[in-house]
Design a protein around this motif. Structure first.
Motif, PDB file in Angstrom:
ATOM      1  N   LEU A  93      14.702  11.125  -7.789  1.00  0.00           N
ATOM      2  CA  LEU A  93      13.877  12.329  -8.514  1.00  0.00           C
ATOM      3  C   LEU A  93      13.957  11.854 -10.002  1.00  0.00           C
ATOM      4  N   TRP A  94      14.830  11.173 -10.449  1.00  0.00           N
ATOM      5  CA  TRP A  94      14.937  10.923 -11.896  1.00  0.00           C
ATOM      6  C   TRP A  94      14.369   9.432 -12.536  1.00  0.00           C
ATOM      7  N   ASN A  95      14.037   8.850 -11.298  1.00  0.00           N
ATOM      8  CA  ASN A  95      13.295   7.378 -11.634  1.00  0.00           C
ATOM      9  C   ASN A  95      11.973   7.800 -12.076  1.00  0.00           C
ATOM     10  N   PRO A  96      11.451   7.357 -13.164  1.00  0.00           N
ATOM     11  CA  PRO A  96      10.245   7.655 -13.627  1.00  0.00           C
ATOM     12  C   PRO A  96       8.897   6.876 -13.208  1.00  0.00           C
ATOM     13  N   ASP A  97       9.271   5.755 -12.340  1.00  0.00           N
ATOM     14  CA  ASP A  97       8.244   4.986 -11.967  1.00  0.00           C
ATOM     15  C   ASP A  97       7.621   5.052 -10.714  1.00  0.00           C
ATOM     16  N   ARG A  98       7.066   6.626 -10.390  1.00  0.00           N
ATOM     17  CA  ARG A  98       5.956   6.924  -9.757  1.00  0.00           C
ATOM     18  C   ARG A  98       4.759   7.012 -10.415  1.00  0.00           C
ATOM     19  N   HIS A  99       3.763   6.111 -10.127  1.00  0.00           N
ATOM     20  CA  HIS A  99       2.672   5.980 -10.674  1.00  0.00           C
ATOM     21  C   HIS A  99       1.651   6.758  -9.659  1.00  0.00           C
ATOM     22  N   THR A 100       0.506   7.000 -10.621  1.00  0.00           N
ATOM     23  CA  THR A 100      -0.635   7.475  -9.886  1.00  0.00           C
ATOM     24  C   THR A 100      -1.827   6.370  -9.530  1.00  0.00           C
ATOM     25  N   PHE A 101      -2.243   6.633  -8.032  1.00  0.00           N
ATOM     26  CA  PHE A 101      -3.083   5.834  -7.612  1.00  0.00           C
ATOM     27  C   PHE A 101      -4.452   6.476  -7.168  1.00  0.00           C
ATOM     28  N   VAL A 102      -5.651   5.983  -7.328  1.00  0.00           N
ATOM     29  CA  VAL A 102      -6.689   6.506  -6.730  1.00  0.00           C
ATOM     30  C   VAL A 102      -7.700   5.596  -5.845  1.00  0.00           C
ATOM     31  N   LYS A 103      -7.872   6.125  -4.737  1.00  0.00           N
ATOM     32  CA  LYS A 103      -8.829   5.149  -4.055  1.00  0.00           C
ATOM     33  C   LYS A 103      -9.774   6.008  -3.185  1.00  0.00           C
ATOM     34  N   PRO A 104     -10.793   5.474  -2.746  1.00  0.00           N
ATOM     35  CA  PRO A 104     -11.869   6.307  -1.725  1.00  0.00           C
ATOM     36  C   PRO A 104     -11.472   6.443  -0.658  1.00  0.00           C
ATOM     37  N   LEU A 105     -11.316   7.723   0.032  1.00  0.00           N
ATOM     38  CA  LEU A 105     -11.200   8.125   1.519  1.00  0.00           C
ATOM     39  C   LEU A 105     -12.165   7.648   2.119  1.00  0.00           C
ATOM     40  N   ARG A 106     -11.988   6.838   3.508  1.00  0.00           N
ATOM     41  CA  ARG A 106     -13.003   6.587   4.394  1.00  0.00           C
ATOM     42  C   ARG A 106     -12.974   7.591   5.754  1.00  0.00           C
ATOM     43  N   TRP A 107     -13.891   7.390   6.391  1.00  0.00           N
ATOM     44  CA  TRP A 107     -14.181   8.430   7.403  1.00  0.00           C
ATOM     45  C   TRP A 107     -14.497   7.690   8.595  1.00  0.00           C
ATOM     46  N   GLY A 108     -13.930   8.120  10.043  1.00  0.00           N
ATOM     47  CA  GLY A 108     -14.131   7.651  11.011  1.00  0.00           C
ATOM     48  C   GLY A 108     -15.452   8.351  11.700  1.00  0.00           C
ATOM     49  N   GLU A 109     -15.879   7.683  12.786  1.00  0.00           N
ATOM     50  CA  GLU A 109     -16.859   8.161  13.503  1.00  0.00           C
ATOM     51  C   GLU A 109     -16.797   9.486  14.200  1.00  0.00           C
ATOM     52  N   ASP A 110     -15.410   9.983  14.452  1.00  0.00           N
ATOM     53  CA  ASP A 110     -15.140  11.307  14.576  1.00  0.00           C
ATOM     54  C   ASP A 110     -14.843  12.378  13.714  1.00  0.00           C
ATOM     55  N   GLY A 111     -15.353  12.016  12.547  1.00  0.00           N
ATOM     56  CA  GLY A 111     -15.234  12.889  11.468  1.00  0.00           C
ATOM     57  C   GLY A 111     -13.770  12.948  11.012  1.00  0.00           C
ATOM     58  N   MET A 112     -13.027  12.174  11.361  1.00  0.00           N
ATOM     59  CA  MET A 112     -11.430  12.360  10.742  1.00  0.00           C
ATOM     60  C   MET A 112     -11.267  11.339   9.488  1.00  0.00           C
ATOM     61  N   PRO A 113     -10.480  11.617   8.417  1.00  0.00           N
ATOM     62  CA  PRO A 113     -10.447  10.933   7.414  1.00  0.00           C
ATOM     63  C   PRO A 113      -9.512   9.570   7.734  1.00  0.00           C
ATOM     64  N   LEU A 114      -9.832   8.525   7.173  1.00  0.00           N
ATOM     65  CA  LEU A 114      -8.958   7.258   7.361  1.00  0.00           C
ATOM     66  C   LEU A 114      -8.434   6.967   6.027  1.00  0.00           C
ATOM     67  N   PHE A 115      -7.123   7.131   5.928  1.00  0.00           N
ATOM     68  CA  PHE A 115      -6.323   6.777   4.752  1.00  0.00           C
ATOM     69  C   PHE A 115      -5.962   5.303   4.553  1.00  0.00           C
ATOM     70  N   GLY A 116      -6.036   4.607   5.457  1.00  0.00           N
ATOM     71  CA  GLY A 116      -5.838   3.126   5.314  1.00  0.00           C
ATOM     72  C   GLY A 116      -4.321   2.610   4.857  1.00  0.00           C
ATOM     73  N   ARG A 117      -4.083   1.920   3.602  1.00  0.00           N
ATOM     74  CA  ARG A 117      -2.892   1.673   3.273  1.00  0.00           C
ATOM     75  C   ARG A 117      -2.909   2.131   1.664  1.00  0.00           C
ATOM     76  N   PRO A 118      -1.836   2.298   1.226  1.00  0.00           N
ATOM     77  CA  PRO A 118      -1.661   2.730   0.073  1.00  0.00           C
ATOM     78  C   PRO A 118      -1.833   1.868  -1.103  1.00  0.00           C
ATOM     79  N   SER A 119      -2.041   0.428  -0.779  1.00  0.00           N
ATOM     80  CA  SER A 119      -2.138  -0.780  -1.584  1.00  0.00           C
ATOM     81  C   SER A 119      -3.573  -1.244  -1.746  1.00  0.00           C
ATOM     82  N   THR A 120      -4.700  -0.822  -0.707  1.00  0.00           N
ATOM     83  CA  THR A 120      -5.740  -1.449  -0.677  1.00  0.00           C
ATOM     84  C   THR A 120      -6.905  -0.378  -0.433  1.00  0.00           C
ATOM     85  N   TYR A 121      -8.146  -0.807  -0.578  1.00  0.00           N
ATOM     86  CA  TYR A 121      -9.254   0.151  -0.398  1.00  0.00           C
ATOM     87  C   TYR A 121     -10.572  -0.879   0.200  1.00  0.00           C
TER      88      TYR A 121
END
Length: 316
Positions: free
Chosen positions: A288-316
């Motif tokens: 909790l005291w480690n400062p190196d949690r960084h903010t990431f932003v990426k597009p959210l994708r969607w499946g044919e069933d209407g559910m969100p596809l989060f993928g991997r935190p390293s890629t989009y």
């Protein structure tokens, strides 16, 4: 599909929250490494937030019930004014024990929340006097809802997810409803945790993402969903994913993704996933005291069933 590696948008900002307002600006807040204040910034684009000047909207007092460990602020525009919801602990928290947080709200009627005066509205009382944090709000079909994480002494673990209607932007109405508790293996590693909920409405459904387990590389995200016309205060309306929807990517070295929010791209339509993660696992001392949690932003994708596809935190 070709994947693109992504890099942090803003370094050393955990629990990130990005809000796109009707004025066309993006607003950003997050936990700062010192846990001592609420910091805001705004920009015309998401990328612009990385270099936007910061404003301290509120700084913790030196002592008292909300004077330590200012965690996970969120900025919302509710009923004609700006509100920041955040968790804070009493001044004895560090020397006694960490988990004494309660939730609070501040208000600013100025059109630009980086200007004007912030008023302390006090504690957001859930009717249960236990550890609580990570509040968010959302409007649906004319009702303002409050969604948060809280400890129940009768349930094993550190926190569960609760939902309630709001009477005002700083007061809940009625009895809170339990939506989710830690139960799967991936929710109970290090700590038994459901926390950091966030809401997105798409494809006829209300989705609630949340985070689970300890804040190291075990941190991962789960998902609840309900039909948009269902009674959201009926726990039976919600379906919970049995597996995490976003977790550590060892291949690319992005660890412990979570505590996300959702915003919209400049086109006003594309849902963007906002989350924090670390780029190494060799944490010295309390994570909790480690400062190196960084903010990431990426597009959210969607499946044919209407559910969100989060993928991997390293890629989009």
């Amino acid at each position: 599909m070709q994947e693109t590696l992504i890099h942090p948008l803003i370094e050393q900002r955990a629990d990130p929250y990005i809000y796109k307002h009707t004025d066309g600006f993006y607003y950003f807040t997050a936990s700062v490494p010192q846990y001592d204040r609420i910091e805001l910034r705004r920009a015309a684009t998401i990328e612009g937030l990385a270099t936007a000047p910061t404003v301290d909207a509120w700084i913790k007092p030196d002592s008292g019930p909300y004077s330590e460990l200012i965690w996970a602020p969120e900025l919302h525009f509710n009923m004609g004014a700006w509100y920041v919801y955040f968790a804070a602990a009493p001044s004895r928290a560090i020397k006694d024990k960490l988990f004494q947080h309660r939730m609070y709200a501040i208000r600013n009627p100025n059109p630009n929340p980086l200007e004007g005066a912030w008023e302390f509205m006090g504690q957001v009382d859930t009717g249960i006097d236990t550890f609580c944090l990570d509040a968010t709000t959302f409007n649906h079909q004319g009702t303002l809802y409050y969604l948060w994480a809280q400890k129940d002494v009768a349930i094993e673990g550190n926190s569960n997810l609760y939902l309630a209607k709001m009477k005002t932007p700083w007061q809940i109405e009625g009895t809170p409803v339990l939506l989710s508790k830690p139960e799967y293996d991936w929710e109970t590693r290090g700590f038994w945790v459901n926390e950091g909920p966030s809401v997105v409405h798409r494809n006829g459904k209300i989705f609630i993402s949340y985070s689970a387990s300890a804040t190291d590389e075990n941190y991962a995200m789960g998902l609840l969903h309900a039909d948009e016309d269902a009674d959201l205060l009926d726990p039976a309306s919600w379906t919970k994913s049995r597996e995490p929807v976003l977790r550590t990517c060892y291949d690319h070295g992005i660890y412990g993704p979570g505590h996300n929010s959702f915003t919209y791209a400049e086109d006003g339509e594309t849902v963007m996933l906002v989350y924090h993660a670390r780029t190494y696992t060799e944490i010295v001392g309390d994570p909790l005291w480690n400062p190196d949690r960084h903010t990431f932003v990426k597009p959210l994708r969607w499946g044919e069933d209407g559910m969100p596809l989060f993928g991997r935190p390293s890629t989009y």
